[in-house]
Design a protein around this motif. Structure first.
Motif, mmCIF file in Angstrom:
data_model
loop_
_atom_site.group_PDB
_atom_site.id
_atom_site.type_symbol
_atom_site.label_atom_id
_atom_site.label_comp_id
_atom_site.label_asym_id
_atom_site.label_seq_id
_atom_site.Cartn_x
_atom_site.Cartn_y
_atom_site.Cartn_z
ATOM 1 N N VAL B 137 65.523 54.839 23.494
ATOM 2 C CA VAL B 137 66.598 53.861 23.451
ATOM 3 C C VAL B 137 67.760 54.466 22.679
ATOM 4 O O VAL B 137 67.581 54.982 21.581
ATOM 5 N N ASP B 138 68.952 54.413 23.269
ATOM 6 C CA ASP B 138 70.128 54.979 22.628
ATOM 7 C C ASP B 138 70.688 53.969 21.626
ATOM 8 O O ASP B 138 71.082 52.874 21.992
ATOM 9 N N LEU B 139 70.700 54.320 20.352
ATOM 10 C CA LEU B 139 71.261 53.427 19.330
ATOM 11 C C LEU B 139 72.496 54.075 18.698
ATOM 12 O O LEU B 139 72.659 54.094 17.483
ATOM 13 N N THR B 140 73.365 54.623 19.525
ATOM 14 C CA THR B 140 74.621 55.274 19.132
ATOM 15 C C THR B 140 74.434 56.512 18.263
ATOM 16 O O THR B 140 74.518 57.624 18.755
ATOM 17 N N PHE B 141 74.183 56.341 16.979
ATOM 18 C CA PHE B 141 74.106 57.499 16.094
ATOM 19 C C PHE B 141 72.742 58.156 16.104
ATOM 20 O O PHE B 141 72.554 59.232 15.565
ATOM 21 N N PHE B 142 71.786 57.452 16.668
ATOM 22 C CA PHE B 142 70.456 58.034 16.739
ATOM 23 C C PHE B 142 69.716 57.507 17.963
ATOM 24 O O PHE B 142 70.155 56.563 18.600
ATOM 25 N N THR B 143 68.628 58.158 18.267
ATOM 26 C CA THR B 143 67.817 57.749 19.406
ATOM 27 C C THR B 143 66.506 57.188 18.877
ATOM 28 O O THR B 143 65.942 57.724 17.923
ATOM 29 N N TYR B 144 66.073 56.102 19.513
ATOM 30 C CA TYR B 144 64.827 55.464 19.102
ATOM 31 C C TYR B 144 63.753 55.747 20.144
ATOM 32 O O TYR B 144 63.983 55.585 21.338
ATOM 33 N N TYR B 145 62.607 56.212 19.681
ATOM 34 C CA TYR B 145 61.481 56.485 20.576
ATOM 35 C C TYR B 145 60.379 55.473 20.278
ATOM 36 O O TYR B 145 59.535 55.715 19.402
ATOM 37 N N PRO B 146 60.382 54.335 20.996
ATOM 38 C CA PRO B 146 59.454 53.246 20.666
ATOM 39 C C PRO B 146 57.990 53.667 20.622
ATOM 40 O O PRO B 146 57.237 53.187 19.784
ATOM 41 N N TYR B 147 57.599 54.597 21.506
ATOM 42 C CA TYR B 147 56.165 54.928 21.543
ATOM 43 C C TYR B 147 55.722 55.685 20.295
ATOM 44 O O TYR B 147 54.543 55.737 19.980
ATOM 45 N N ARG B 148 56.697 56.263 19.567
ATOM 46 C CA ARG B 148 56.333 56.959 18.337
ATOM 47 C C ARG B 148 56.337 56.034 17.130
ATOM 48 O O ARG B 148 55.902 56.393 16.050
ATOM 49 N N CYS B 149 56.911 54.843 17.305
ATOM 50 C CA CYS B 149 57.137 53.944 16.174
ATOM 51 C C CYS B 149 55.842 53.236 15.783
ATOM 52 O O CYS B 149 55.166 52.651 16.623
ATOM 53 N N VAL B 150 55.491 53.292 14.501
ATOM 54 C CA VAL B 150 54.292 52.586 14.054
ATOM 55 C C VAL B 150 54.655 51.231 13.427
ATOM 56 O O VAL B 150 53.810 50.569 12.826
ATOM 57 N N LEU B 151 55.916 50.834 13.534
ATOM 58 C CA LEU B 151 56.395 49.524 13.090
ATOM 59 C C LEU B 151 56.134 49.268 11.603
ATOM 60 O O LEU B 151 55.745 48.174 11.214
ATOM 61 N N CYS B 152 56.369 50.288 10.783
ATOM 62 C CA CYS B 152 56.154 50.123 9.351
ATOM 63 C C CYS B 152 57.224 49.230 8.745
ATOM 64 O O CYS B 152 57.009 48.622 7.699
ATOM 65 N N GLY B 153 58.391 49.155 9.375
ATOM 66 C CA GLY B 153 59.440 48.249 8.913
ATOM 67 C C GLY B 153 60.330 48.820 7.828
ATOM 68 O O GLY B 153 61.213 48.134 7.329
ATOM 69 N N LYS B 154 60.135 50.099 7.466
ATOM 70 C CA LYS B 154 60.965 50.682 6.408
ATOM 71 C C LYS B 154 62.431 50.734 6.818
ATOM 72 O O LYS B 154 63.316 50.480 6.006
#
Lengths: 187, 221
Positions: B137-154
């Motif tokens: 997912v393109d979030l302008t200044f960075f790219t988000y890779y949901p499948y790598r996210c462990v949802l720690c919330g930091k």
């Protein structure tokens, strides 16, 4: 400066008519709520009660009113099953995925509807004819797997029955069109 | 200063610190993903920082435990390890690890934890769950890779701390949970200025900055 579109200064032609109505309504509704973040869910509920879904413009207006980010409103709204983000279709299809239906393959039935219509659960077809959603138990587990199509309970669902339903809808639509044409011809 | 005994070693720490912080500051590693020292109410959502304390009948999370004089703590008992390994395997069942192509392999917190727990990076004996999320997912200044996210919330926490309001938030629920910016604003109109606090704190490489855009933003503020 308003960073987000609040619907001000937009002509009805720019927006979907329904959404326009929703925006006008929210303008009246919002001042009745105190600007407190605890009011977020009650506001969203009253919008949906009247318009049966939440448009993203609506959520942005709510965010502005409560001085929180649209992101936060979206985050809260998507967490709860009760909120929907697409207008309901003319024919509403609810597929039961309660325990009994799940065991009997309710997910296969849901997938059948989704594939047939090319939408995911919670969505509406672009022509606004059909919407599909998943529900948890409609109370007749003996008939599992169950789908509720426009208030009619369809028990013992099978992929062939899904096809059959759409054939029925097709016939109905053709009949309506024929009757309409006949009426126009006789006038 | 408060004295306590962790793994038969006496350590000192300031009163009011959490047990996890005291251990980390004294060079005793306890696996953790969601802990941020400045956060007043720890999330305790990663379930990795379990320890056993003398006098308590079951293990507790070290991040939620305040230090007390004379505590006797064990960080590596079989019960603790079992809990940690299970929690870790559950995390890995939704996080496909491709160490060869992963951009953070050197500093990945998951690899460090796996080594510490002496387990592999696969979810075995649990199954791998293919979450129905977007590839990137393109979030302008960075790219988000949901499948790598462990949802720690930091990232959600530091974003609010740094900007005063939540730009990054969680959305959806359960296996579908993702983080991101939401609303209909165009990416350029987003109030994110690329402080990258979120990408810096991400323990798993789910948020990767786009270097070229950051340079550009710094030149034309």
């Amino acid at each position: 400066m308003a960073l987000y579109n609040d619907g001000v200064g937009m002509a009805p032609s720019d927006l979907d008519h329904e959404e326009w109505e929703m925006i006008q309504d929210i303008k009246v509704l919002l001042p009745g709520f105190e600007k407190h973040r605890g009011n977020l869910i009650p506001i969203l509920q009253s919008i949906q009660e009247k318009h049966s879904y939440l448009a993203s413009t609506a959520m942005e207006m709510v965010a502005t009113h409560l001085s929180i980010t649209p992101s936060e409103v979206f985050g809260v709204a998507t967490f709860y099953n009760q909120f929907r983000f697409h207008p309901p279709g003319k024919h509403q299809i609810k597929v039961c995925l309660g325990t009994a239906c799940h065991v009997a393959g309710g997910d296969i039935i849901l997938e059948n509807f989704e594939r047939k219509l090319g939408i995911k659960d919670g969505e509406t077809t672009p022509d606004r004819e059909y919407s599909v959603e998943r529900v948890a138990c409609v109370g007749c587990c003996a008939l599992a797997p169950v789908a509720v199509v426009d208030e009619n309970v369809q028990g013992h669902m099978q992929p062939s029955k899904v096809e059959g339903l759409f054939v029925q809808f097709q016939i109905e639509r053709e009949r309506e069109e024929r009757e309409k044409a006949e009426r126009e011809a006789s006038e | 200063m408060i004295k306590l005994i962790v793994d038969d070693k006496e350590i000192k720490t300031e009163a009011g610190n959490s047990l996890l912080q005291a251990c980390l500051e004294n060079g005793i590693f306890i696996p953790n993903l969601c802990f941020i020292k400045t956060r007043q109410h720890p999330h305790a959502s990663c379930r990795l920082c379990f320890v056993e304390i003398d006098g308590l009948d079951r293990p507790v999370t070290a991040c939620t435990e305040k230090v007390r004089e004379g505590l006797v703590v064990k960080t590596d008992t079989p019960t603790v390890r079992r809990l940690q390994r299970t929690a870790f395997k559950l995390l890995m069942s939704g996080h496909p690890c491709e160490a060869k192509v992963c951009p953070v392999k050197g500093s990945c917190q998951l690899i460090r934890i796996a080594k510490h727990l002496k387990v592999g990076l696969n979810p075995k004996p649990l199954e791998y769950i293919d979450r129905e999320v977007e590839e990137e997912v393109d979030l302008t200044f960075f790219t988000y890779y949901p499948y790598r996210c462990v949802l720690c919330g930091k990232c959600v926490y530091v974003c609010r701390e740094k900007n005063g309001h939540n730009l990054l938030t969680f959305a959806q629920r359960g296996f579908d949970t993702v983080i991101g910016f939401f609303g209909s604003a165009e990416p350029v109109d987003l109030p994110c200025h690329g402080c990258l606090a979120c990408a810096t704190i991400c323990p798993t490489g789910a948020l990767i900055p786009k270097p070229e855009l950051i340079k550009e933003a710094k030149m034309n503020p």
